[in-house]
Scaffold this motif. Structure first.
Motif, PDB file in Angstrom:
ATOM      1  N   ALA A  35       0.804  -1.224   0.000  1.00 18.59           N
ATOM      2  CA  ALA A  35       0.000   0.000   0.000  1.00 18.59           C
ATOM      3  C   ALA A  35       0.834   1.269   0.000  1.00 18.59           C
ATOM      4  N   SER A  36       2.137   1.158   0.270  1.00 13.64           N
ATOM      5  CA  SER A  36       2.984   2.349   0.355  1.00 13.64           C
ATOM      6  C   SER A  36       4.375   2.033  -0.167  1.00 13.64           C
ATOM      7  N   PHE A  37       5.102   3.104  -0.512  1.00 16.58           N
ATOM      8  CA  PHE A  37       6.519   3.009  -0.819  1.00 16.58           C
ATOM      9  C   PHE A  37       7.304   3.532   0.386  1.00 16.58           C
ATOM     10  N   TYR A  38       8.417   2.871   0.714  1.00 13.63           N
ATOM     11  CA  TYR A  38       9.221   3.226   1.879  1.00 13.63           C
ATOM     12  C   TYR A  38      10.666   3.492   1.475  1.00 13.63           C
ATOM     13  N   LEU A  39      11.300   4.436   2.181  1.00 17.03           N
ATOM     14  CA  LEU A  39      12.748   4.471   2.133  1.00 17.03           C
ATOM     15  C   LEU A  39      13.271   3.163   2.733  1.00 17.03           C
ATOM     16  N   PRO A  40      14.249   2.521   2.120  1.00 16.33           N
ATOM     17  CA  PRO A  40      14.794   1.288   2.714  1.00 16.33           C
ATOM     18  C   PRO A  40      15.490   1.600   4.038  1.00 16.33           C
ATOM     19  N   SER A  41      14.893   1.140   5.120  1.00 16.30           N
ATOM     20  CA  SER A  41      15.285   1.618   6.443  1.00 16.30           C
ATOM     21  C   SER A  41      15.286   0.507   7.481  1.00 16.30           C
ATOM     22  N   ALA A  42      16.152   0.692   8.473  1.00 19.24           N
ATOM     23  CA  ALA A  42      16.041  -0.049   9.729  1.00 19.24           C
ATOM     24  C   ALA A  42      15.167   0.766  10.668  1.00 19.24           C
ATOM     25  N   TYR A  43      14.267   0.097  11.379  1.00 18.75           N
ATOM     26  CA  TYR A  43      13.407   0.745  12.363  1.00 18.75           C
ATOM     27  C   TYR A  43      13.919   0.384  13.752  1.00 18.75           C
ATOM     28  N   VAL A  44      14.282   1.408  14.504  1.00 16.92           N
ATOM     29  CA  VAL A  44      14.881   1.205  15.821  1.00 16.92           C
ATOM     30  C   VAL A  44      13.949   1.819  16.856  1.00 16.92           C
ATOM     31  N   TYR A  45      13.296   0.965  17.632  1.00 19.59           N
ATOM     32  CA  TYR A  45      12.356   1.430  18.646  1.00 19.59           C
ATOM     33  C   TYR A  45      13.122   1.847  19.896  1.00 19.59           C
ATOM     34  N   GLN A  46      12.866   3.072  20.335  1.00 16.58           N
ATOM     35  CA  GLN A  46      13.568   3.605  21.486  1.00 16.58           C
ATOM     36  C   GLN A  46      13.155   2.843  22.745  1.00 16.58           C
ATOM     37  N   GLY A  47      14.132   2.633  23.625  1.00 18.46           N
ATOM     38  CA  GLY A  47      13.838   1.928  24.850  1.00 18.46           C
ATOM     39  C   GLY A  47      14.083   0.424  24.716  1.00 18.46           C
ATOM     40  N   PRO A  48      13.693  -0.349  25.705  1.00 15.89           N
ATOM     41  CA  PRO A  48      12.959   0.066  26.899  1.00 15.89           C
ATOM     42  C   PRO A  48      13.818   0.748  27.956  1.00 15.89           C
ATOM     43  N   ASN A  49      15.139   0.830  27.707  1.00 16.86           N
ATOM     44  CA  ASN A  49      16.047   1.540  28.604  1.00 16.86           C
ATOM     45  C   ASN A  49      17.221   2.038  27.765  1.00 16.86           C
ATOM     46  N   PRO A  50      18.002   2.983  28.289  1.00 13.40           N
ATOM     47  CA  PRO A  50      19.086   3.567  27.479  1.00 13.40           C
ATOM     48  C   PRO A  50      20.095   2.543  26.963  1.00 13.40           C
ATOM     49  N   ASP A  51      20.428   1.546  27.765  1.00 12.49           N
ATOM     50  CA  ASP A  51      21.409   0.555  27.321  1.00 12.49           C
ATOM     51  C   ASP A  51      20.884  -0.267  26.158  1.00 12.49           C
ATOM     52  N   MET A  52      19.636  -0.712  26.224  1.00 15.63           N
ATOM     53  CA  MET A  52      19.073  -1.490  25.126  1.00 15.63           C
ATOM     54  C   MET A  52      18.938  -0.636  23.870  1.00 15.63           C
ATOM     55  N   PHE A  53      18.564   0.624  24.008  1.00 25.69           N
ATOM     56  CA  PHE A  53      18.463   1.511  22.856  1.00 25.69           C
ATOM     57  C   PHE A  53      19.836   1.683  22.202  1.00 25.69           C
ATOM     58  N   ARG A  54      20.871   1.796  23.002  1.00 27.37           N
ATOM     59  CA  ARG A  54      22.232   1.898  22.460  1.00 27.37           C
ATOM     60  C   ARG A  54      22.588   0.647  21.676  1.00 27.37           C
ATOM     61  N   ARG A  55      22.232  -0.524  22.188  1.00 22.99           N
ATOM     62  CA  ARG A  55      22.531  -1.787  21.502  1.00 22.99           C
ATOM     63  C   ARG A  55      21.749  -1.890  20.184  1.00 22.99           C
ATOM     64  N   LYS A  56      20.509  -1.434  20.192  1.00 27.21           N
ATOM     65  CA  LYS A  56      19.717  -1.451  18.964  1.00 27.21           C
ATOM     66  C   LYS A  56      20.337  -0.535  17.909  1.00 27.21           C
ATOM     67  N   LYS A  57      20.775   0.646  18.311  1.00 31.60           N
ATOM     68  CA  LYS A  57      21.389   1.576  17.357  1.00 31.60           C
ATOM     69  C   LYS A  57      22.676   0.988  16.787  1.00 31.60           C
ATOM     70  N   ALA A  58      23.448   0.320  17.616  1.00 26.78           N
ATOM     71  CA  ALA A  58      24.671  -0.317  17.128  1.00 26.78           C
ATOM     72  C   ALA A  58      24.342  -1.404  16.106  1.00 26.78           C
ATOM     73  N   ALA A  59      23.249  -2.142  16.330  1.00 24.81           N
ATOM     74  CA  ALA A  59      22.839  -3.178  15.385  1.00 24.81           C
ATOM     75  C   ALA A  59      22.442  -2.556  14.044  1.00 24.81           C
ATOM     76  N   ALA A  60      21.722  -1.439  14.073  1.00 26.59           N
ATOM     77  CA  ALA A  60      21.332  -0.772  12.835  1.00 26.59           C
ATOM     78  C   ALA A  60      22.551  -0.273  12.062  1.00 26.59           C
ATOM     79  N   GLU A  61      23.555   0.187  12.766  1.00 28.19           N
ATOM     80  CA  GLU A  61      24.787   0.621  12.099  1.00 28.19           C
ATOM     81  C   GLU A  61      25.444  -0.565  11.392  1.00 28.19           C
ATOM     82  N   LEU A  62      25.465  -1.717  12.036  1.00 25.51           N
ATOM     83  CA  LEU A  62      26.044  -2.905  11.409  1.00 25.51           C
ATOM     84  C   LEU A  62      25.228  -3.359  10.203  1.00 25.51           C
ATOM     85  N   LEU A  63      23.908  -3.287  10.302  1.00 25.38           N
ATOM     86  CA  LEU A  63      23.056  -3.707   9.187  1.00 25.38           C
ATOM     87  C   LEU A  63      23.305  -2.835   7.968  1.00 25.38           C
TER      88      LEU A  63
END
Length: 281
Positions: free
Chosen positions: A99-127
């Motif tokens: 139904a839509s066109f998207y920029l090819p993106s990783a979606y990084v949900y903030q939280g549930p705490n600062p440490d997990m959010f940091r780990r998610k951002k690091a994973a998106a950088e690797l992807l």
């Protein structure tokens, strides 16, 4: 390895990169356990819809599921109670639907705490997809991202193209990114990880990111994915196709932003999303 890393990779639609991975990675390439589900809700995948024709449910709005529920509820329950508790990481691959066109993106949900959010951002950088989007902590308690957060599992998702298609170039980039991510997560041996392709550009969704149609009609966009819009800039037109004496209605950007999602079907009704603007981080 006394404590091997464990990764679960569920997928809802268009599993070309995972099909390639299944046929490429061999057991001797691994340093942990890798669980791949190329079609997590098979009836919905076969029907090419978000909802299952068996019970009318959207799996990604059904967590945590129910042991004695209908088919989709049972799948969600198995993921919540069996798959996620046995995983250290999870990657949820979506390709944007039809139904839509998207920029090819990783979606990084903030939280549930600062440490997990940091780990998610690091994973998106690797992807290493072209874009990475910071999303509000939760879209609701019934999503896979919420289930992963509840289980303490580091999870990121993707929206890859939309319009019911993927390009070979994007499949290649995602396949390389998956290998690089699995190496970073300690599941794949280092010699199978390709080099970094140049990083990802970070943007974020805000509460007013999605713009909806004010009238029924046919939407003709004048913008493209990735365009940087200024507040008040015209985005397109809506033609009231049932009232031919009515003039076309211009659609303007309500604020500055980057076009991240763009509606595909031209026919729009009241409340339909036309496009989504993201802010630079």
């Amino acid at each position: 390895m006394t404590n091997p890393r464990r990764v679960a990779v569920p997928h809802l639609r268009y599993g070309e990169p995972l099909q390639r991975m299944i046929r490429t990675i061999q057991p001797e390439h691994l340093t942990g356990r890798l669980v791949i589900l190329p079609a997590l809700n098979l009836p919905a995948v076969r029907a090419a819809t978000r909802v299952s024709p068996v019970d009318g449910r959207n799996l990604n709005r059904t967590y945590p599921g129910a042991l004695r529920g209908d088919a989709t509820q049972q799948i969600a329950y198995a993921v919540t109670e069996r798959l996620l508790p046995s995983a250290d990481y999870a990657l949820d691959l979506h390709s944007g639907g039809s139904a839509s066109f998207y920029l090819p993106s990783a979606y990084v949900y903030q939280g549930p705490n600062p440490d997990m959010f940091r780990r998610k951002k690091a994973a998106a950088e690797l992807l290493g997809l072209p874009w990475s989007i910071q999303v509000v902590p939760r879209q609701g308690p019934s999503t896979f991202s919420a289930a992963a957060d509840n289980a303490g599992v580091c999870m990121i998702a993707t929206e890859l193209a939309g319009g019911g298609m993927l390009t070979s170039a994007l499949i290649d980039r995602l396949s390389q990114g998956l290998s690089r991510l699995l190496v970073g997560w300690g599941v794949l041996k280092a010699e199978f990880g390709p080099p970094d392709l140049g990083g990802t550009q970070w943007i974020r969704f805000d509460e007013d990111s999605t713009i909806y149609t004010p009238v029924r009609g046919l939407f003709e966009p004048e913008c493209r994915l990735g365009d940087h819009l200024s507040s008040g800039e015209r985005v397109g037109w809506i033609y009231p196709f049932e009232e031919l004496n009515e003039p076309a209605r211009p659609v303007a950007a309500p604020r500055d932003g980057i076009v991240t999602i763009l509606r595909r079907p031209p026919l729009v009704d009241l409340g339909d999303a036309l496009f989504t603007l993201a802010s630079e981080v």
